[in-house]
Write a protein that holds these residues in place. Structure first.
Motif, short mmCIF file in Angstrom:
data_model
loop_
_atom_site.label_atom_id
_atom_site.label_comp_id
_atom_site.label_asym_id
_atom_site.label_seq_id
_atom_site.Cartn_x
_atom_site.Cartn_y
_atom_site.Cartn_z
N LYS A 230 0.71 -1.26 -0.12
CA LYS A 230 0.07 0.12 -0.07
C LYS A 230 0.90 1.32 -0.06
CE LYS A 230 -3.63 -2.54 0.37
NZ LYS A 230 -4.45 -2.88 -0.65
N PRO A 231 0.36 2.20 -0.76
CA PRO A 231 1.24 3.65 -0.71
C PRO A 231 0.94 4.21 0.51
CG PRO A 231 -0.79 3.64 -2.06
CD PRO A 231 -0.60 2.36 -1.68
N THR A 232 2.13 4.78 1.16
CA THR A 232 2.13 5.63 2.35
C THR A 232 1.42 6.89 2.42
OG1 THR A 232 4.46 6.15 2.09
CG2 THR A 232 4.13 4.35 3.41
N LEU A 233 1.57 7.55 1.09
CA LEU A 233 0.83 8.70 0.63
C LEU A 233 -0.19 8.64 -0.16
CD1 LEU A 233 4.09 11.28 1.13
CD2 LEU A 233 2.36 10.79 2.71
N VAL A 234 -1.11 8.93 -0.03
CA VAL A 234 -2.34 8.94 -1.15
C VAL A 234 -2.67 10.00 -1.31
CG1 VAL A 234 -4.49 7.91 -1.59
CG2 VAL A 234 -2.89 6.79 -0.05
N GLU A 235 -3.02 10.27 -2.73
CA GLU A 235 -3.61 11.68 -3.36
C GLU A 235 -4.82 11.75 -3.04
OE1 GLU A 235 -2.09 13.97 -4.92
OE2 GLU A 235 -0.08 12.98 -5.23
N PRO A 236 -5.14 12.88 -2.34
CA PRO A 236 -6.67 13.21 -2.13
C PRO A 236 -7.61 13.07 -3.30
CG PRO A 236 -5.57 15.23 -2.03
CD PRO A 236 -4.48 14.38 -2.24
N PRO A 237 -8.81 12.62 -3.05
CA PRO A 237 -9.73 12.46 -4.24
C PRO A 237 -10.31 13.85 -4.67
CG PRO A 237 -10.83 11.91 -2.10
CD PRO A 237 -9.42 11.97 -1.55
N GLU A 238 -10.39 14.73 -3.76
CA GLU A 238 -10.88 16.11 -4.25
C GLU A 238 -9.56 17.05 -3.70
OE1 GLU A 238 -14.68 17.16 -2.85
OE2 GLU A 238 -15.51 15.46 -3.98
N PRO A 239 -8.46 17.32 -4.43
CA PRO A 239 -7.42 18.29 -3.96
C PRO A 239 -7.92 19.71 -3.97
CG PRO A 239 -7.04 17.45 -6.21
CD PRO A 239 -8.27 16.69 -5.70
#
Length: 381
Positions: A336-345
């Motif tokens: 799993k990635p430790t940093l995930v892009e927010p769905p609504e930046p």
């Protein structure tokens, strides 16, 4: 010992677990319709092949003693028809199954590449480049045989074995039981060899990945300059020599492990016709309802059963080895990635953005190291 970050340690921990077979079978689920076509062709060829010894028995017991030319012609035509049907079904099955296999390989490659693109930078900062390439090339390439040949060969051989065993029981259940009584021992020995080969394959691919990482990191332009600058050329040669030696040793073990068990299996299968002739001959001599045609037909069934059984036993070993490769591939897919892009930046207007960036007492260290890379840094921008 090579450096790892938390993502990579998660991968290593998951890779040590066996991949459940249901997860392997799930790869075939999107191709269910094509698989049903292959299965239909396999069953049709298996049933057709099971009729051959019955026609042989009819030729020996009925057509030849009665000198019935018409019956002989019909039975021989039936034998040729079965041969043609089996050949056509085999060609169609090979085409469809290869197409399915290549589609699965393509989907697995793309899925793995897409997932690697989503992982955090920390993963690639400490994961060895050569090992990542090894997953994309060596491990997935090693699955080629599983998806294109082995899986459908297993289905075909199971179909042949089942139809042949049923036909043998219908022909003479006593001789069939005598022929199959040793199968539990054969399966037990085969399972031991398969488990051993699976463990060796996992170790083997680990060392191949180590070797690939050493080559990639030391023979790139930056790696070459660094090795010459730091005087590490001899160390790298020694490291590569040791890794290559381990790969050669594991390759030897992979091909020779369980040879005694395999020799016992081959011996048991090869003496089967002699035992059948002995038992059938004694039954024939004592008038226990066995004809010469039945005995010949049963031997034909055994010959028909021999190669599918051998291929199934070998396929069990190949499937366990392929599962070791899939375990390594799924190990990356499960990371799993430790940093995930927010769905609504949040949208920011750079033209009106004002302010400053301040770091106060910031420390940072890589997970694999015991010391701080940055130690209480204060910075204002």
């Amino acid at each position: 010992m090579h450096d790892r970050d938390d993502d990579f340690e998660d991968y290593k921990a998951s890779a040590q677990q066996h991949t459940p077979w249901r997860r392997v079978l799930a790869l075939f689920r999107p191709h269910l319709k094509a698989l049903l076509i292959v299965l239909g062709l396999i069953v049709m060829a298996g049933i057709a092949g099971a009729t051959t010894p019955f026609m042989m028995r009819a030729i020996i017991d009925d057509a030849l003693p009665a000198r019935d030319a018409a019956l002989l012609v019909w039975l021989c035509a039936g034998l040729m028809g079965v041969a043609v049907l089996s050949a056509v079904a085999g060609v169609l099955q090979a085409y469809v199954s290869t197409h399915i296999g290549q589609d699965i390989m393509h989907e697995l490659r793309v899925t793995l590449y897409e997932h690697l693109q989503s992982l955090s930078l920390a993963f690639f900062a400490t994961a060895r480049t050569g090992e990542v390439q090894s997953r994309m090339s060596s491990d997935i390439a090693g699955l080629q045989l599983l998806f294109t040949n082995t899986a459908t060969d297993v289905a075909r051989n199971i179909s042949v074995v089942l139809t042949t065993v049923v036909a043998m029981v219908l022909l003479d259940w006593r001789l069939a039981l005598a022929s199959l009584c040793f199968m539990p021992i054969v399966l037990w020995l085969n399972n031991r060899v398969a488990a051993l080969r699976e463990r060796i394959t996992f170790q083997q691919q680990e060392r191949i990945a180590d070797m690939s990482a050493t080559v990639t990191e030391s023979l790139s332009a930056g790696g070459f300059i660094l090795a010459r600058t730091m005087g590490r050329a001899r160390h790298l040669v020694r490291l590569f020599r040791e890794t290559s030696s381990d790969v050669a040793r594991l390759e030897l073990r992979s091909h020779t492990a369980g040879q005694w068990e395999i020799a016992i299996i081959m011996f048991a299968l090869e003496i089967l016709p002699a035992l059948t002739f002995l038992i059938g001959g004694l039954m024939l001599a004592h008038g226990l309802g066995v004809s010469i045609g039945t005995l010949v037909a049963l031997i034909a069934f055994q010959e028909q059963l021999l190669w599918p059984m051998l291929e199934l036993l070998e396929a069990r070993i190949e499937l366990r080895k392929a599962r070791a490769l899939l375990t390594r591939v799924f190990g990356y897919l499960d990371t799993k990635p430790t940093l995930v892009e927010p769905p609504e930046p949040v949208s920011v207007d750079v033209n009106t953005m004002r302010g400053e960036i301040a770091f106060e007492g910031v420390s940072f260290s890589y997970p694999a190291f015991g010391r701080q890379t940055l130690d209480h840094i204060t910075l204002g921008i």
